[in-house]
Every structure is written in structure tokens, then in C-alpha cells.
Design a protein around this motif. Structure first.
Motif, short mmCIF file in Angstrom:
data_model
loop_
_atom_site.label_atom_id
_atom_site.label_comp_id
_atom_site.label_asym_id
_atom_site.label_seq_id
_atom_site.Cartn_x
_atom_site.Cartn_y
_atom_site.Cartn_z
N MET A 189 10.98 6.23 -5.99
CA MET A 189 10.95 6.50 -7.41
C MET A 189 12.02 7.54 -7.74
SD MET A 189 6.79 6.46 -8.01
CE MET A 189 6.89 7.21 -9.60
N ALA A 190 12.61 7.40 -8.88
CA ALA A 190 13.67 8.31 -9.30
C ALA A 190 13.15 9.73 -9.56
CB ALA A 190 14.37 7.77 -10.54
N ASP A 191 11.86 9.87 -9.83
CA ASP A 191 11.30 11.19 -10.13
C ASP A 191 10.90 11.98 -8.88
OD1 ASP A 191 8.98 9.97 -9.31
OD2 ASP A 191 7.88 10.32 -11.16
N LYS A 192 11.35 11.52 -7.69
CA LYS A 192 11.16 12.22 -6.41
C LYS A 192 9.74 12.11 -5.87
CE LYS A 192 14.25 15.64 -8.31
NZ LYS A 192 14.36 16.99 -8.78
N LYS A 193 8.91 11.30 -6.46
CA LYS A 193 7.51 11.21 -6.04
C LYS A 193 7.21 9.89 -5.35
CE LYS A 193 5.71 13.99 -9.82
NZ LYS A 193 4.81 13.99 -10.96
N ILE A 194 6.18 9.93 -4.54
CA ILE A 194 5.59 8.73 -3.95
C ILE A 194 4.14 8.74 -4.43
CG2 ILE A 194 4.97 7.58 -1.79
CD1 ILE A 194 7.17 9.65 -0.60
N VAL A 195 3.70 7.64 -4.96
CA VAL A 195 2.32 7.58 -5.45
C VAL A 195 1.55 6.49 -4.71
CG1 VAL A 195 2.82 8.53 -7.72
CG2 VAL A 195 2.90 6.08 -7.39
N GLN A 196 0.31 6.80 -4.42
CA GLN A 196 -0.62 5.83 -3.83
C GLN A 196 -1.49 5.33 -4.97
OE1 GLN A 196 -2.80 7.47 -0.57
NE2 GLN A 196 -4.18 5.73 -0.44
N TRP A 197 -1.42 4.03 -5.22
CA TRP A 197 -2.08 3.43 -6.37
C TRP A 197 -3.27 2.60 -5.92
CZ3 TRP A 197 -1.04 4.18 -11.44
CH2 TRP A 197 -1.63 3.30 -12.36
N ASP A 198 -4.41 2.80 -6.54
CA ASP A 198 -5.60 1.99 -6.29
C ASP A 198 -5.59 0.85 -7.30
OD1 ASP A 198 -8.11 0.80 -6.12
OD2 ASP A 198 -9.13 2.72 -5.78
N THR A 199 -5.32 -0.37 -6.84
CA THR A 199 -5.22 -1.51 -7.75
C THR A 199 -6.58 -1.89 -8.34
OG1 THR A 199 -5.42 -3.06 -5.90
CG2 THR A 199 -3.20 -2.47 -6.62
N ARG A 200 -7.66 -1.58 -7.64
CA ARG A 200 -9.00 -1.91 -8.17
C ARG A 200 -9.37 -1.01 -9.34
NH1 ARG A 200 -10.80 -1.24 -2.20
NH2 ARG A 200 -9.84 0.65 -2.90
N ALA A 201 -9.09 0.28 -9.18
CA ALA A 201 -9.41 1.24 -10.23
C ALA A 201 -8.28 1.41 -11.23
CB ALA A 201 -9.75 2.59 -9.61
N ASN A 202 -7.10 0.85 -10.91
CA ASN A 202 -5.93 0.95 -11.77
C ASN A 202 -5.55 2.41 -12.06
OD1 ASN A 202 -3.80 -0.26 -13.08
ND2 ASN A 202 -4.84 -0.26 -15.05
N GLU A 203 -5.48 3.20 -10.95
CA GLU A 203 -5.14 4.61 -11.10
C GLU A 203 -4.46 5.14 -9.85
OE1 GLU A 203 -8.87 6.54 -11.78
OE2 GLU A 203 -9.44 6.47 -9.69
N ILE A 204 -3.75 6.24 -10.02
CA ILE A 204 -3.12 6.93 -8.90
C ILE A 204 -4.20 7.73 -8.17
CG2 ILE A 204 -1.48 8.74 -8.24
CD1 ILE A 204 0.21 7.89 -10.67
N VAL A 205 -4.27 7.57 -6.85
CA VAL A 205 -5.25 8.31 -6.07
C VAL A 205 -4.62 9.41 -5.22
CG1 VAL A 205 -6.95 6.46 -6.02
CG2 VAL A 205 -5.21 6.57 -4.25
N GLN A 206 -3.31 9.34 -5.03
CA GLN A 206 -2.63 10.37 -4.24
C GLN A 206 -1.16 10.42 -4.64
OE1 GLN A 206 -4.10 12.35 -1.68
NE2 GLN A 206 -2.19 13.44 -1.95
N GLU A 207 -0.60 11.62 -4.75
CA GLU A 207 0.82 11.80 -4.99
C GLU A 207 1.42 12.60 -3.85
OE1 GLU A 207 2.27 13.42 -8.63
OE2 GLU A 207 1.12 12.03 -9.86
N TYR A 208 2.60 12.20 -3.43
CA TYR A 208 3.36 12.90 -2.42
C TYR A 208 4.66 13.32 -3.09
CZ TYR A 208 0.13 10.24 0.51
OH TYR A 208 -0.98 9.68 1.06
N ASN A 209 4.93 14.61 -3.19
CA ASN A 209 6.08 15.05 -3.97
C ASN A 209 6.92 16.12 -3.26
OD1 ASN A 209 4.30 17.13 -4.22
ND2 ASN A 209 4.22 17.13 -6.43
N TRP A 210 7.23 15.88 -1.99
CA TRP A 210 8.03 16.85 -1.25
C TRP A 210 9.52 16.52 -1.23
CZ3 TRP A 210 6.37 21.43 0.71
CH2 TRP A 210 5.01 21.65 0.68
N HIS A 211 9.91 15.32 -1.62
CA HIS A 211 11.33 15.00 -1.64
C HIS A 211 12.03 15.73 -2.79
CE1 HIS A 211 12.03 12.14 1.54
NE2 HIS A 211 10.99 11.43 1.19
N LEU A 212 13.30 16.05 -2.60
CA LEU A 212 14.07 16.76 -3.61
C LEU A 212 15.04 15.85 -4.36
CD1 LEU A 212 14.90 19.93 -1.49
CD2 LEU A 212 13.06 19.63 -3.16
N GLY A 213 15.02 14.55 -4.01
CA GLY A 213 15.86 13.56 -4.67
C GLY A 213 15.08 12.27 -4.81
N ALA A 214 15.70 11.26 -5.42
CA ALA A 214 15.05 9.97 -5.61
C ALA A 214 14.61 9.39 -4.28
CB ALA A 214 15.99 9.01 -6.31
N VAL A 215 13.43 8.78 -4.25
CA VAL A 215 12.92 8.14 -3.04
C VAL A 215 13.50 6.73 -2.97
CG1 VAL A 215 10.84 7.35 -1.84
CG2 VAL A 215 10.80 9.50 -3.14
#
Length: 128
Positions: A1-27
């Protein structure tokens, strides 16, 4: 993602359940390993990170800008080389590079239309 984040998405609940945001540039890439218990990411911040399913990465390697990452050869492999445009996510070219496992590729540093591959067949090949 361009916003430097990685998100873990629960497709059943249709929501983000975890964010990983240690990168300093686009993933650029995410590759799952260890029966999907861990994953590896590359970023424009010139790093590759190995993650557990917790919010803190446990292995960090700072190297060069990395547009790709690949699984180790103990996973399914057919010797093909796939060249993607990571910005548009389009497959540009796909061809059989080696018999068995392809274990690496790198673009020629001066002639950017050429790529070098190596495989478990014991060969190093230059492609134009």
C-alpha cells in the motif's frame, strides 16, 4: 500500500483486524511463508521485513530498493519467470526459464532490457 501500511482484513466481518505500520515507504510485495504463519514484505524504504502474525516485525534487513520477493524453493515451483509491473499489477511477461526450480533473478545493471536468472538445473541464463 502506498500509505506504508499492511492491513489484515477479515472478509467475514468486513473490517480490518490488524495493521502493520513499520515500513517507512510504500509496501511493494507481501509473500506468505511457513504455511501462512509468517509473511515477508518489501518496501520503497529499501527494506525487507519478516513478520509474525503480531504487530511487530521480528526480522529486519536494510539493503537496497526491492521490487520483489520470492518463496524458497521448497514450495511448489515450475521454473517459470513472471515479470510484473508492480505499479499496475499487470503481468508483462511469463516464460519457462529453468527446468525445475528457479531460485533467483536480477536485472542487468546497465542494460535494463536484460534479466539474469539461475535455477536448480545448475544454469545461469541471460535473457533479452
Amino acid at each position: 500500500m502506498a500509505d506504508k501500511k499492511i492491513v489484515q482484513w477479515d472478509t467475514r466481518a468486513n473490517e480490518i483486524v490488524q495493521e502493520y505500520n513499520w515500513h517507512l515507504g510504500a509496501v511493494n510485495t507481501i509473500t506468505f511463508i511457513d504455511q501462512n504463519r509468517r509473511f515477508v514484505t518489501t518496501s520503497d524504504d529499501k527494506s525487507i521485513r519478516l513478520w509474525e502474525w503480531i504487530p511487530v516485525d521480528f526480522k529486519y534487513t536494510n539493503m537496497y530498493p526491492m521490487p520483489s520477493v520470492t518463496l524458497s524453493p521448497n514450495e511448489d515451483a515450475d521454473g517459470r519467470l513472471n515479470i510484473w509491473n508492480w505499479k499496475t499489477t499487470k503481468l508483462l511477461k511469463k516464460f519457462k526459464a529453468h527446468d525445475g526450480v528457479s531460485i533467483g533473478c536480477i536485472w542487468h545493471p546497465h542494460e535494463t532490457s536484460k534479466v539474469i536468472t539461475c535455477g536448480w538445473d545448475g544454469l545461469i541464463k541471460l535473457w533479452d
